[in-house]
Design an enzyme around this catalytic site. Structure first.
Site, PDB file in Angstrom:
ATOM      1  N   THR A   1       0.813  -1.215   0.000  1.00 43.87           N
ATOM      2  CA  THR A   1       0.000   0.000   0.000  1.00 43.87           C
ATOM      3  C   THR A   1       0.848   1.267   0.000  1.00 43.87           C
ATOM      4  OG1 THR A   1      -1.510   1.261   1.410  1.00 43.87           O
ATOM      5  CG2 THR A   1      -0.107  -0.293   2.524  1.00 43.87           C
ATOM      6  N   ASP A   2       0.254   2.365  -0.470  1.00 44.13           N
ATOM      7  CA  ASP A   2       0.952   3.661  -0.407  1.00 44.13           C
ATOM      8  C   ASP A   2       1.024   4.198   1.026  1.00 44.13           C
ATOM      9  OD1 ASP A   2      -1.739   4.312  -0.096  1.00 44.13           O
ATOM     10  OD2 ASP A   2      -1.788   5.809  -1.696  1.00 44.13           O
ATOM     11  N   GLU A   3       0.216   3.601   1.933  1.00 44.79           N
ATOM     12  CA  GLU A   3       0.189   4.122   3.311  1.00 44.79           C
ATOM     13  C   GLU A   3       1.514   3.954   4.026  1.00 44.79           C
ATOM     14  OE1 GLU A   3      -3.145   3.483   5.761  1.00 44.79           O
ATOM     15  OE2 GLU A   3      -4.552   3.706   4.122  1.00 44.79           O
TER      16      GLU A   3
ATOM     17  N   LYS B   1       2.170  -3.263   7.397  1.00 47.88           N
ATOM     18  CA  LYS B   1       2.421  -3.471   5.957  1.00 47.88           C
ATOM     19  C   LYS B   1       3.870  -3.088   5.619  1.00 47.88           C
ATOM     20  CE  LYS B   1      -0.104  -4.578   3.072  1.00 47.88           C
ATOM     21  NZ  LYS B   1      -0.487  -5.930   2.563  1.00 47.88           N
TER      22      LYS B   1
ATOM     23  N   TYR C   1      -1.824  -0.337  11.122  1.00 49.37           N
ATOM     24  CA  TYR C   1      -1.986  -1.033   9.835  1.00 49.37           C
ATOM     25  C   TYR C   1      -0.794  -0.761   8.924  1.00 49.37           C
ATOM     26  CZ  TYR C   1      -3.314  -1.577   4.931  1.00 49.37           C
ATOM     27  OH  TYR C   1      -3.299  -1.893   3.593  1.00 49.37           O
TER      28      TYR C   1
HETATM   29  P1  NAD Z   1      -9.885  -7.291   2.519  1.00 45.64           P
HETATM   30  O1  NAD Z   1      -9.862  -6.931   3.961  1.00 45.64           O
HETATM   31  O2  NAD Z   1     -11.104  -7.017   1.721  1.00 45.64           O
HETATM   32  O3  NAD Z   1      -9.562  -8.853   2.349  1.00 45.64           O
HETATM   33  C1  NAD Z   1      -8.556  -9.491   3.061  1.00 45.64           C
HETATM   34  C2  NAD Z   1      -8.708 -10.991   2.848  1.00 45.64           C
HETATM   35  O4  NAD Z   1      -7.634 -11.660   3.529  1.00 45.64           O
HETATM   36  C3  NAD Z   1     -10.015 -11.563   3.417  1.00 45.64           C
HETATM   37  O5  NAD Z   1     -10.591 -12.478   2.513  1.00 45.64           O
HETATM   38  C4  NAD Z   1      -9.559 -12.283   4.689  1.00 45.64           C
HETATM   39  O6  NAD Z   1     -10.388 -13.373   5.051  1.00 45.64           O
HETATM   40  C5  NAD Z   1      -8.156 -12.742   4.285  1.00 45.64           C
HETATM   41  N1  NAD Z   1      -7.288 -12.950   5.457  1.00 45.64           N
HETATM   42  C6  NAD Z   1      -7.093 -12.116   6.507  1.00 45.64           C
HETATM   43  N2  NAD Z   1      -6.246 -12.686   7.399  1.00 45.64           N
HETATM   44  C7  NAD Z   1      -5.880 -13.891   6.880  1.00 45.64           C
HETATM   45  C8  NAD Z   1      -5.011 -14.932   7.317  1.00 45.64           C
HETATM   46  N3  NAD Z   1      -4.366 -14.852   8.492  1.00 45.64           N
HETATM   47  N4  NAD Z   1      -4.866 -16.024   6.532  1.00 45.64           N
HETATM   48  C9  NAD Z   1      -5.534 -16.124   5.348  1.00 45.64           C
HETATM   49  N5  NAD Z   1      -6.372 -15.179   4.893  1.00 45.64           N
HETATM   50  C10 NAD Z   1      -6.545 -14.068   5.643  1.00 45.64           C
HETATM   51  O7  NAD Z   1      -8.605  -6.587   1.897  1.00 45.64           O
HETATM   52  P2  NAD Z   1      -8.418  -5.902   0.462  1.00 45.64           P
HETATM   53  O8  NAD Z   1      -8.953  -4.517   0.514  1.00 45.64           O
HETATM   54  O9  NAD Z   1      -8.885  -6.843  -0.577  1.00 45.64           O
HETATM   55  O10 NAD Z   1      -6.829  -5.793   0.419  1.00 45.64           O
HETATM   56  C11 NAD Z   1      -6.030  -6.838  -0.119  1.00 45.64           C
HETATM   57  C12 NAD Z   1      -4.569  -6.466   0.000  1.00 45.64           C
HETATM   58  O11 NAD Z   1      -4.330  -5.243  -0.684  1.00 45.64           O
HETATM   59  C13 NAD Z   1      -4.093  -6.229   1.437  1.00 45.64           C
HETATM   60  O12 NAD Z   1      -2.802  -6.756   1.554  1.00 45.64           O
HETATM   61  C14 NAD Z   1      -4.074  -4.710   1.578  1.00 45.64           C
HETATM   62  O13 NAD Z   1      -3.110  -4.302   2.519  1.00 45.64           O
HETATM   63  C15 NAD Z   1      -3.702  -4.307   0.170  1.00 45.64           C
HETATM   64  N6  NAD Z   1      -4.173  -2.977  -0.233  1.00 45.64           N
HETATM   65  C16 NAD Z   1      -5.504  -2.679  -0.185  1.00 45.64           C
HETATM   66  C17 NAD Z   1      -5.951  -1.437  -0.641  1.00 45.64           C
HETATM   67  C18 NAD Z   1      -7.410  -1.049  -0.609  1.00 45.64           C
HETATM   68  O14 NAD Z   1      -7.720   0.088  -0.941  1.00 45.64           O
HETATM   69  N7  NAD Z   1      -8.323  -1.940  -0.277  1.00 45.64           N
HETATM   70  C19 NAD Z   1      -5.022  -0.513  -1.129  1.00 45.64           C
HETATM   71  C20 NAD Z   1      -3.662  -0.844  -1.123  1.00 45.64           C
HETATM   72  C21 NAD Z   1      -3.252  -2.103  -0.705  1.00 45.64           C
HETATM   73  O1  DAU Z   2      -4.151   3.969   0.528  1.00 44.81           O
HETATM   74  C1  DAU Z   2      -4.340   2.585   0.469  1.00 44.81           C
HETATM   75  C2  DAU Z   2      -5.166   2.143   1.656  1.00 44.81           C
HETATM   76  O2  DAU Z   2      -6.480   2.595   1.415  1.00 44.81           O
HETATM   77  C3  DAU Z   2      -5.145   0.644   1.882  1.00 44.81           C
HETATM   78  O3  DAU Z   2      -3.860   0.235   2.195  1.00 44.81           O
HETATM   79  C4  DAU Z   2      -6.110   0.239   3.010  1.00 44.81           C
HETATM   80  O4  DAU Z   2      -6.179  -1.173   3.088  1.00 44.81           O
HETATM   81  C5  DAU Z   2      -7.479   0.792   2.689  1.00 44.81           C
HETATM   82  O5  DAU Z   2      -8.348   0.535   3.774  1.00 44.81           O
HETATM   83  C6  DAU Z   2      -7.412   2.293   2.416  1.00 44.81           C
HETATM   84  O6  DAU Z   2      -7.098   3.035   3.630  1.00 44.81           O
HETATM   85  P1  DAU Z   2      -7.810   4.427   3.981  1.00 44.81           P
HETATM   86  O7  DAU Z   2      -7.746   4.613   5.428  1.00 44.81           O
HETATM   87  O8  DAU Z   2      -7.332   5.532   3.117  1.00 44.81           O
HETATM   88  O9  DAU Z   2      -9.309   4.053   3.475  1.00 44.81           O
HETATM   89  P2  DAU Z   2     -10.741   4.323   4.135  1.00 44.81           P
HETATM   90  O10 DAU Z   2     -11.743   3.858   3.129  1.00 44.81           O
HETATM   91  O11 DAU Z   2     -10.847   3.802   5.507  1.00 44.81           O
HETATM   92  O12 DAU Z   2     -10.795   5.912   4.219  1.00 44.81           O
HETATM   93  C7  DAU Z   2     -10.660   6.728   3.048  1.00 44.81           C
HETATM   94  C8  DAU Z   2     -10.749   8.186   3.498  1.00 44.81           C
HETATM   95  O13 DAU Z   2     -12.082   8.437   3.981  1.00 44.81           O
HETATM   96  C9  DAU Z   2      -9.815   8.526   4.643  1.00 44.81           C
HETATM   97  O14 DAU Z   2      -9.389   9.872   4.514  1.00 44.81           O
HETATM   98  C10 DAU Z   2     -10.701   8.402   5.876  1.00 44.81           C
HETATM   99  C11 DAU Z   2     -12.057   8.866   5.347  1.00 44.81           C
HETATM  100  N1  DAU Z   2     -13.234   8.260   6.028  1.00 44.81           N
HETATM  101  C12 DAU Z   2     -13.284   6.903   6.132  1.00 44.81           C
HETATM  102  C13 DAU Z   2     -14.336   6.276   6.749  1.00 44.81           C
HETATM  103  C14 DAU Z   2     -14.394   4.773   6.885  1.00 44.81           C
HETATM  104  C15 DAU Z   2     -14.249   9.061   6.514  1.00 44.81           C
HETATM  105  O15 DAU Z   2     -14.216  10.309   6.405  1.00 44.81           O
HETATM  106  N2  DAU Z   2     -15.309   8.441   7.128  1.00 44.81           N
HETATM  107  C16 DAU Z   2     -15.391   7.093   7.275  1.00 44.81           C
HETATM  108  O16 DAU Z   2     -16.391   6.611   7.876  1.00 44.81           O
END
Ligand code: NAD
Ligand code: DAU
Length: 335
Positions: free
Chosen positions: A123-125, A154, A150
């Site tokens: 992730t970019d975080e 990562k 988190y």
């Molecule tokens: P998600 O939370 O929707 O899904 C995570 C999945 O991993 C689930 O199916 C869960 O059951 C499984 N899991 C969790 N712990 C586990 C374990 N111990 N063993 C096996 N499976 C397990 O997540 P996502 O949004 O699909 O993100 C996927 C990946 O991408 C993550 O590594 C996250 O850090 C990364 N990522 C997500 C975003 C985003 O915006 N969602 C952005 C950047 C990077």
């Molecule tokens: O940048 C990549 C990341 O993006 C991933 O690594 C994470 O897995 C993914 O969860 C996401 O993180 P963020 O914290 O940026 O996403 P989130 O959807 O939780 O929040 C997006 C923005 O919206 C952030 O500025 C917080 C704000 N927010 C979020 C929630 C849930 C609100 O204002 N209200 C809310 O209820």
């Protein structure tokens, strides 16, 4: 080719499996997923009978199982993680366990079983926060500066992947991408939470002043980028993947959603801010574009329309989620 996808019942992992089997129907995919609150096999219903797809219900922290599952695959695409920042603030323990220890166990097994490619989805975080109103973007030279449990977990996993590449010559690639959105996203994240709350006639909780900036990436574009990294990426390299050219604040995103859903701003509720909330993320993905010929296919507005349509047409999917434990979490988070 045989791929092991970890976390393939989650949002991005399930989109990736559906994408891959459509594009490469001859390949085999094994999905290893623990089915935490975020894992949902309904996402994969359309392929559950596909003989080239199999599901293993298990934990990436289970060394014996992981060794066994990795013993006959070519490639690992590692999505499994605890992924929600707010939950990591409530309880960091599962984040350290899965994201750090789980990645370590997978890496050990990958070395032992001479995996041809280990792709780590990050992730970019991990790069921390950029100031508002700056033009700066995260790029390959940006130092790590994670600021939430988190993102720290990562970052640790990224470091482990690089260490295993250097020390044991494991053929790895890493992608650091921005905020994904699209079908099957768990409705704790901002965009699906906003859309589903509006359908339920509930308000959208906006943290702080709502002027935080995220770089929105449509999930299918992300899957295409991982595909290109697996096909053409250089071993040992890190690829940056983002979705936007210009900044867009959370409030602007909400206003677009309200307009597309014929709702007004009385549906917004300002709530207590997230502790340590990162102000701005923006990714410079020009190197990925130059090297792999990747770029987002459509614009944010088109993808937002598609996403809203998906959540309107798939209410059974998310209404089943927004019950029981989800409501307990919601009450705790937004009390
Ligand atoms: P998600 O939370 O929707 O899904 C995570 C999945 O991993 C689930 O199916 C869960 O059951 C499984 N899991 C969790 N712990 C586990 C374990 N111990 N063993 C096996 N499976 C397990 O997540 P996502 O949004 O699909 O993100 C996927 C990946 O991408 C993550 O590594 C996250 O850090 C990364 N990522 C997500 C975003 C985003 O915006 N969602 C952005 C950047 C990077
Ligand atoms: O940048 C990549 C990341 O993006 C991933 O690594 C994470 O897995 C993914 O969860 C996401 O993180 P963020 O914290 O940026 O996403 P989130 O959807 O939780 O929040 C997006 C923005 O919206 C952030 O500025 C917080 C704000 N927010 C979020 C929630 C849930 C609100 O204002 N209200 C809310 O209820």
């Amino acid at each position: 080719m045989k791929l092991l996808v970890t976390g393939g019942a989650g949002f991005i992992g399930s989109n990736f499996i559906l994408y891959w089997l459509k594009k490469y129907p001859q390949d085999k995919i094994v999905n290893l997923d623990k089915l935490t609150y975020a894992g949902n096999l309904e996402n994969l219903k359309s392929i559950e009978k596909n003989p080239n797809f199999s599901f293993i219900h298990g934990d990436i922290c289970n060394q014996q199982l992981v060794n066994q599952v990795t013993s006959n695959v070519d490639v690992i695409v590692h999505f499994a993680a605890e992924s929600h920042v707010d939950r990591s603030i409530l309880d960091a323990a599962p984040f350290i366990k899965t994201n750090v220890e789980g990645t370590y166990i997978l890496l050990e097994a990958a070395v032992k079983n001479k995996i041809k490619r280990f792709h780590h989805v990050s992730t970019d975080e991990v790069f921390g926060a950029l100031p508002l109103n700056s033009r700066g973007k995260f790029n390959e030279k940006t130092p790590y500066n994670p600021r939430s449990p988190y993102s720290a977990s990562k970052a640790a996993s990224d470091h482990l992947v690089r260490a295993y590449a250097t020390t044991y010559n494991l053929p790895t690639t890493i992608s650091n991408c921005s905020n994904n959105f699209g079908p099957f996203q768990f409705p704790e994240k901002f965009i699906p939470l906003a859309i589903t709350n509006l359908i339920e006639e509930k308000k959208i909780p906006v943290y702080g002043d709502g002027l935080y900036v995220r770089d929105w990436l449509y999930v299918e574009d992300h899957c295409k980028a991982i595909d290109l990294i697996l096909q053409k990426g250089k071993i040992g390299k890190t690829y940056f993947i983002g979705g936007l050219a210009d900044d867009i604040s959370n409030m602007e995103v909400i206003k677009k959603i309200l307009k597309l859903m014929n709702k007004n701003e009385s549906n917004i509720e300002y709530v207590k801010d997230r502790p340590g909330h990162d102000r701005r993320y923006a990714i410079d993905w020009s190197k990925t574009q130059e090297e792999l010929g990747w770029n987002p296919q459509f614009g944010f507005d088109d993808y937002l329309k598609l996403t809203i349509k998906w959540f309107i047409n798939n209410q059974d999917w998310w209404k089943r989620i927004k019950t029981g434990k989800y409501l307990e979490y919601y009450k705790k988070q937004y009390a």
